[in-house]
Design an enzyme around this catalytic site. Structure first.
Site, mmCIF file in Angstrom:
data_model
loop_
_atom_site.group_PDB
_atom_site.id
_atom_site.type_symbol
_atom_site.label_atom_id
_atom_site.label_comp_id
_atom_site.label_asym_id
_atom_site.label_seq_id
_atom_site.Cartn_x
_atom_site.Cartn_y
_atom_site.Cartn_z
ATOM 1 C CG HIS A 79 -2.228 -0.665 0.845
ATOM 2 N ND1 HIS A 79 -2.938 -0.870 2.223
ATOM 3 C CD2 HIS A 79 -2.684 -1.676 0.611
ATOM 4 C CE1 HIS A 79 -3.899 -1.657 1.788
ATOM 5 N NE2 HIS A 79 -3.546 -2.254 0.498
ATOM 6 C CE1 TYR A 135 -7.114 0.449 4.075
ATOM 7 C CE2 TYR A 135 -6.016 2.720 3.499
ATOM 8 C CZ TYR A 135 -5.986 1.372 3.730
ATOM 9 O OH TYR A 135 -4.519 1.056 3.570
ATOM 10 C CD GLU A 149 -1.528 1.364 4.068
ATOM 11 O OE1 GLU A 149 -2.497 2.586 3.935
ATOM 12 O OE2 GLU A 149 -2.469 0.285 4.177
ATOM 13 N NE ARG A 189 1.815 -5.940 -13.713
ATOM 14 C CZ ARG A 189 0.324 -5.153 -14.134
ATOM 15 N NH1 ARG A 189 0.382 -4.087 -13.435
ATOM 16 N NH2 ARG A 189 -0.525 -5.826 -14.240
ATOM 17 C CE1 TYR A 191 8.830 -6.441 -13.288
ATOM 18 C CE2 TYR A 191 8.553 -4.673 -12.910
ATOM 19 C CZ TYR A 191 7.781 -5.614 -13.583
ATOM 20 O OH TYR A 191 7.233 -5.437 -14.870
ATOM 21 N N GLY A 227 14.701 -20.017 -10.499
ATOM 22 C CA GLY A 227 14.229 -18.586 -11.395
ATOM 23 C C GLY A 227 13.951 -17.031 -11.507
ATOM 24 N N PRO A 286 15.488 -10.964 -5.614
ATOM 25 C CG PRO A 286 14.054 -11.375 -3.694
ATOM 26 C CD PRO A 286 14.308 -11.827 -5.138
#
Length: 305
Positions: free
Chosen positions: A85, A95, A137, A204, A206, A264, A269
């Site tokens: 988030h 929210y 958060e 996205r 990564y 793979g 990380p």
């Protein structure tokens, strides 16, 4: 603070959520995107198409209802969601939007069974859940301020592209304004934001494949989706938007040997963790189930059988 009667009503709906939760969350997303199309720029539309997002939300709602009287117990399991988030720049006002559409979806699916008492209890219960997310958060955003991380999505330039295999490229990314980058924890990820041909912004995550150096980020991208295909078509000098590093799957603070096991592209990380561990003088062993050549930057690497 929820009353005992509110808690009792919400917990009594747990069997209903087990039966109808997926239908409720599917209707929720339909309502959300119809009434607030701007929210499409936040949610992963690929996961919308394959229904993964509504299934995940149904599970989360079910868990929240079952733990409504002890939400604090959910904190450890919420960490991945909280970091995601933050990386997606979710803000408190969102929210309220989600709550309105979720309660509306409960009414739509349950019909007359959604009595005023149930709706009132779920409205109060959702408010308690939302406040928990917002407060946790806020701590992550505060950590960003303390670490002097950049705010929101910022433009980065592709400084270099390395072809790792037929379908994996490593992108070296530098801040467009030349600013020094704040440190991050090995194992964290960045969120990449690209505009699709239809005008929709897609986000996205990564993993960062190297330890922090204040100069650049590196991500390795396997071409297996719409956003990754878009990334693979970019060239050196092109620009893209990133949010600051996030994620709780990080290298433990220890002097012990570091051993990593990956399959793979899941290696990514662990590369940053291995580099950071080596810099600290720790012995490092990586076991890679499916060989990718990314680890050759660190040390000689052979595939496991």
């Amino acid at each position: 603070m929820l009353t005992s009667s509110t808690i009792e009503i919400v917990k009594s709906t747990v069997p209903v959520l087990a039966e109808h939760g997926h239908s409720i969350t599917r209707v929720f997303y339909q309502r959300l995107f119809e009434h607030h199309p701007e929210m499409k720029h936040i949610f992963n539309q690929s996961n919308q198409k394959n229904d993964r997002q509504s299934q995940a939300l149904a599970t989360a709602v079910y868990a929240a209802a079952a733990h409504i009287d002890r939400l604090e117990e959910l904190k450890p399991t919420l960490l991945p969601v909280l970091h995601k988030h933050r990386s997606l720049q979710i803000k408190p006002f969102m929210y309220n939007i989600v709550g309105t559409e979720l309660i509306g979806a409960i009414k739509d699916v349950l019909g007359d069974a959604a009595t005023p008492d149930i709706i009132d209890a779920w409205t109060a219960g959702y408010g308690e859940i939302a406040n928990l997310f917002i407060s946790l958060e806020a701590e992550l955003y505060e950590q960003d301020e303390q670490n002097k991380a950049f705010v929101g999505y910022q433009p980065f330039l592709i400084d270099a592209i390395t072809l790792e295999s037929s379908d994996i490229k490593t992108f070296t990314l530098i801040p467009a304004d030349g600013r020094p980058l704040s440190t991050y924890l090995a194992g964290q990820y960045v969120t990449v934001r690209l505009q699709a041909p239809d005008g929709l912004w897609q986000n996205r995550q990564y993993s960062l494949t190297k330890a922090a150096d204040e100069v650049s980020y590196e991500i390795a991208v396997k071409q297996d989706g719409s956003v990754s295909r878009q990334l693979h078509n970019l060239t050196v000098g092109d620009s893209l938007l990133l949010s600051a590093p996030a994620g709780h799957f990080t290298l433990p603070d220890s002097a012990a040997p570091f051993v990593g096991l990956a399959g793979g592209i899941g290696l990514t990380p662990l590369l940053a963790m291995a580099e950071a561990a080596l810099a600290d003088g720790r012995p490092v062993t990586l076991h890679v189930a499916v060989f990718v050549c990314l680890c050759s930057r660190l040390f000689r690497c052979d595939p496991s059988p």
